[in-house]
Design a protein around this motif. Structure first.
Motif, PDB file in Angstrom:
ATOM      1  N   UNK A 164       0.941  -1.169  -0.058  1.00 10.44           N
ATOM      2  CA  UNK A 164      -0.123  -0.132   0.059  1.00 10.44           C
ATOM      3  C   UNK A 164       0.823   1.154  -0.236  1.00 10.44           C
ATOM      4  N   UNK A 165       0.905   1.990  -0.992  1.00 11.60           N
ATOM      5  CA  UNK A 165       1.634   2.968  -1.440  1.00 11.60           C
ATOM      6  C   UNK A 165       0.786   4.415  -1.019  1.00 11.60           C
ATOM      7  N   UNK A 166       1.318   5.309  -0.094  1.00 13.76           N
ATOM      8  CA  UNK A 166       0.799   6.788  -0.192  1.00 13.76           C
ATOM      9  C   UNK A 166       1.904   7.832  -0.460  1.00 13.76           C
ATOM     10  N   UNK A 167       1.603   8.627  -1.490  1.00 18.16           N
ATOM     11  CA  UNK A 167       2.729   9.739  -1.615  1.00 18.16           C
ATOM     12  C   UNK A 167       2.085  10.738  -2.241  1.00 18.16           C
ATOM     13  N   UNK A 168       2.982  12.071  -2.005  1.00 17.79           N
ATOM     14  CA  UNK A 168       2.784  13.480  -2.493  1.00 17.79           C
ATOM     15  C   UNK A 168       3.404  13.607  -3.718  1.00 17.79           C
ATOM     16  N   UNK A 169       2.683  14.132  -4.802  1.00 21.91           N
ATOM     17  CA  UNK A 169       3.331  14.271  -6.012  1.00 21.91           C
ATOM     18  C   UNK A 169       2.971  15.878  -6.218  1.00 21.91           C
ATOM     19  N   UNK A 170       4.384  16.304  -6.408  1.00 20.03           N
ATOM     20  CA  UNK A 170       4.350  17.870  -6.509  1.00 20.03           C
ATOM     21  C   UNK A 170       5.130  18.222  -7.940  1.00 20.03           C
ATOM     22  N   UNK A 171       4.171  18.734  -8.873  1.00 24.07           N
ATOM     23  CA  UNK A 171       4.829  18.971 -10.133  1.00 24.07           C
ATOM     24  C   UNK A 171       5.523  20.550  -9.888  1.00 24.07           C
ATOM     25  N   UNK A 172       6.713  20.644 -10.656  1.00 21.60           N
ATOM     26  CA  UNK A 172       7.385  21.730 -10.478  1.00 21.60           C
ATOM     27  C   UNK A 172       6.714  23.027 -11.322  1.00 21.60           C
ATOM     28  N   UNK A 173       6.765  24.150 -10.962  1.00 20.35           N
ATOM     29  CA  UNK A 173       5.900  25.364 -11.780  1.00 20.35           C
ATOM     30  C   UNK A 173       6.759  25.683 -13.097  1.00 20.35           C
ATOM     31  N   UNK A 174       5.630  25.667 -13.924  1.00 21.15           N
ATOM     32  CA  UNK A 174       6.255  25.770 -15.175  1.00 21.15           C
ATOM     33  C   UNK A 174       6.246  27.527 -15.764  1.00 21.15           C
ATOM     34  N   UNK A 175       5.847  28.443 -14.651  1.00 17.22           N
ATOM     35  CA  UNK A 175       5.839  29.581 -15.061  1.00 17.22           C
ATOM     36  C   UNK A 175       5.090  30.064 -16.615  1.00 17.22           C
ATOM     37  N   UNK A 176       4.192  29.308 -16.679  1.00 20.18           N
ATOM     38  CA  UNK A 176       3.454  29.533 -18.188  1.00 20.18           C
ATOM     39  C   UNK A 176       2.148  30.259 -17.999  1.00 20.18           C
ATOM     40  N   UNK A 177       1.680  31.054 -18.905  1.00 22.26           N
ATOM     41  CA  UNK A 177       0.542  31.871 -18.561  1.00 22.26           C
ATOM     42  C   UNK A 177      -0.171  32.233 -19.860  1.00 22.26           C
ATOM     43  N   UNK A 178      -1.053  31.815 -20.295  1.00 23.19           N
ATOM     44  CA  UNK A 178      -1.785  32.031 -21.507  1.00 23.19           C
ATOM     45  C   UNK A 178      -3.073  32.536 -21.589  1.00 23.19           C
ATOM     46  N   UNK A 179      -3.656  33.312 -22.668  1.00 24.68           N
ATOM     47  CA  UNK A 179      -4.928  33.869 -22.707  1.00 24.68           C
ATOM     48  C   UNK A 179      -6.019  33.093 -22.860  1.00 24.68           C
ATOM     49  N   UNK A 180      -7.078  33.118 -22.370  1.00 26.84           N
ATOM     50  CA  UNK A 180      -7.917  32.293 -22.929  1.00 26.84           C
ATOM     51  C   UNK A 180      -9.449  32.898 -22.783  1.00 26.84           C
ATOM     52  N   UNK A 181     -10.450  32.082 -23.546  1.00 28.59           N
ATOM     53  CA  UNK A 181     -11.804  32.632 -23.640  1.00 28.59           C
ATOM     54  C   UNK A 181     -12.736  31.681 -22.986  1.00 28.59           C
ATOM     55  N   UNK A 182     -13.357  32.361 -21.823  1.00 32.49           N
ATOM     56  CA  UNK A 182     -14.165  31.383 -21.146  1.00 32.49           C
ATOM     57  C   UNK A 182     -15.886  31.862 -21.468  1.00 32.49           C
ATOM     58  N   UNK A 183     -16.116  31.680 -22.719  1.00 31.52           N
ATOM     59  CA  UNK A 183     -17.594  31.956 -23.088  1.00 31.52           C
ATOM     60  C   UNK A 183     -17.737  33.601 -22.781  1.00 31.52           C
ATOM     61  N   UNK A 184     -19.146  33.591 -22.134  1.00 29.95           N
ATOM     62  CA  UNK A 184     -19.833  35.137 -22.105  1.00 29.95           C
ATOM     63  C   UNK A 184     -19.073  35.368 -20.609  1.00 29.95           C
ATOM     64  N   UNK A 185     -18.731  34.263 -19.842  1.00 30.30           N
ATOM     65  CA  UNK A 185     -18.298  34.998 -18.601  1.00 30.30           C
ATOM     66  C   UNK A 185     -17.112  35.898 -18.584  1.00 30.30           C
ATOM     67  N   UNK A 186     -16.204  35.389 -19.103  1.00 31.24           N
ATOM     68  CA  UNK A 186     -14.892  36.141 -19.370  1.00 31.24           C
ATOM     69  C   UNK A 186     -14.488  36.054 -20.672  1.00 31.24           C
ATOM     70  N   UNK A 187     -14.515  37.247 -21.417  1.00 32.57           N
ATOM     71  CA  UNK A 187     -13.906  37.186 -22.908  1.00 32.57           C
ATOM     72  C   UNK A 187     -12.391  36.982 -22.885  1.00 32.57           C
ATOM     73  N   UNK A 188     -11.962  37.496 -22.026  1.00 33.05           N
ATOM     74  CA  UNK A 188     -10.241  37.401 -21.854  1.00 33.05           C
ATOM     75  C   UNK A 188      -9.969  37.151 -20.378  1.00 33.05           C
ATOM     76  N   UNK A 189      -9.234  36.034 -20.032  1.00 31.03           N
ATOM     77  CA  UNK A 189      -8.726  35.504 -19.104  1.00 31.03           C
ATOM     78  C   UNK A 189      -7.484  35.025 -19.076  1.00 31.03           C
ATOM     79  N   UNK A 190      -6.583  34.971 -17.833  1.00 29.62           N
ATOM     80  CA  UNK A 190      -5.260  34.339 -18.100  1.00 29.62           C
ATOM     81  C   UNK A 190      -5.432  32.954 -17.053  1.00 29.62           C
ATOM     82  N   UNK A 191      -4.835  31.929 -17.855  1.00 26.55           N
ATOM     83  CA  UNK A 191      -4.583  30.823 -17.136  1.00 26.55           C
ATOM     84  C   UNK A 191      -3.224  30.470 -16.817  1.00 26.55           C
TER      85      UNK A 191
END
Length: 224
Positions: A164-191
């Motif tokens: 039985x294995x219990x672990x924490x997986x921490x992915x390193x930050x890629x520092x990536x940021x992109x512009x996305x369109x979330x329908x009518x809620x937010x025409x411009x948002x950053x992911x």
């Protein structure tokens, strides 16, 4: 995506056997399969920031499955693995909840120590290959850094051929940021970024094991 998964799985299993499995010091080794669940611990890893506010992905349950090889050196062991995981988080956008999902292959190389009887602790780096990412209700696909590294640490309980294995997986930050369109809620948002950190609980079965029960390891000598 299925073909890519099969290719990566074959490559990962091949990499497992590139580890020297017959050093003079090694007293035992085993090979097996594992499967389990993952629970997202986001901690502001994946965020959407736009005109409607800032949102972090809420925790959800995913799954994982793969293979492992373990080589023992007295109370120490080296454990390369390869496994596929599917992780999810949910963005609670107003009137538009959206699931964010990540499919990836992880190849960790873990160093462990038998602290007492059936209990082992371990830690190590993991190479990760993102196969597919998806965020619902966006006008265009989201993109993340396809290759990344993670840190994994945990504890496992070994009961003859089962573990039985219990672990924490921490992915390193890629520092990536992109512009996305979330329908009518937010025409411009950053992911921001795209990683989903997880707590993973899995059950493994040792198909091949030179020591059964393996706890005899602690009574055997080694050169260090």
């Amino acid at each position: 995506m299925l073909k890519e998964f099969k290719d990566y799985l074959k490559s990962g299993i091949f990499l497992l056997f590139l580890i020297p499995v017959f050093p003079l010091c090694a007293q035992e080794y085993s090979f097996g399969l594992k499967a389990g669940l993952g629970y997202t611990i986001n901690q502001k890893a994946a965020e959407v920031d736009g005109s409607a506010g800032s949102f972090s992905a809420d925790s959800k349950i995913g799954f994982l499955g793969g293979a492992f090889l373990e080589v023992g050196f007295g109370k120490f062991f080296v454990r390369p693995e390869v496994f596929y995981s599917h992780a999810e988080g949910e963005f609670a956008f107003p009137d538009l909840p959206s699931t964010y999902s990540v499919d990836k292959i992880s190849i960790p190389l873990l160093l462990g120590y038998n602290i007492y009887g059936p209990v082992d602790i371990f830690a190590g780096p993991a190479y990760q290959e993102f196969l597919q990412v998806d965020l619902e209700n966006t006008a265009s696909p989201v993109e993340v850094q396809q290759r990344n590294f993670a840190t994994q640490l945990g504890v496992k309980l070994v009961l003859n051929r089962l573990e039985i294995d219990l672990r924490y997986d921490f992915t390193l930050d890629s520092k990536r940021n992109q512009l996305i369109d979330v329908g009518e809620l937010m025409d411009e948002a950053y992911f921001d970024d795209g990683r989903l950190n997880q707590i993973m609980l899995s059950i493994g079965y040792r198909i091949f094991d030179t020591a059964n029960p393996r706890r005899a390891r602690s009574n055997r000598g080694c050169y260090f």
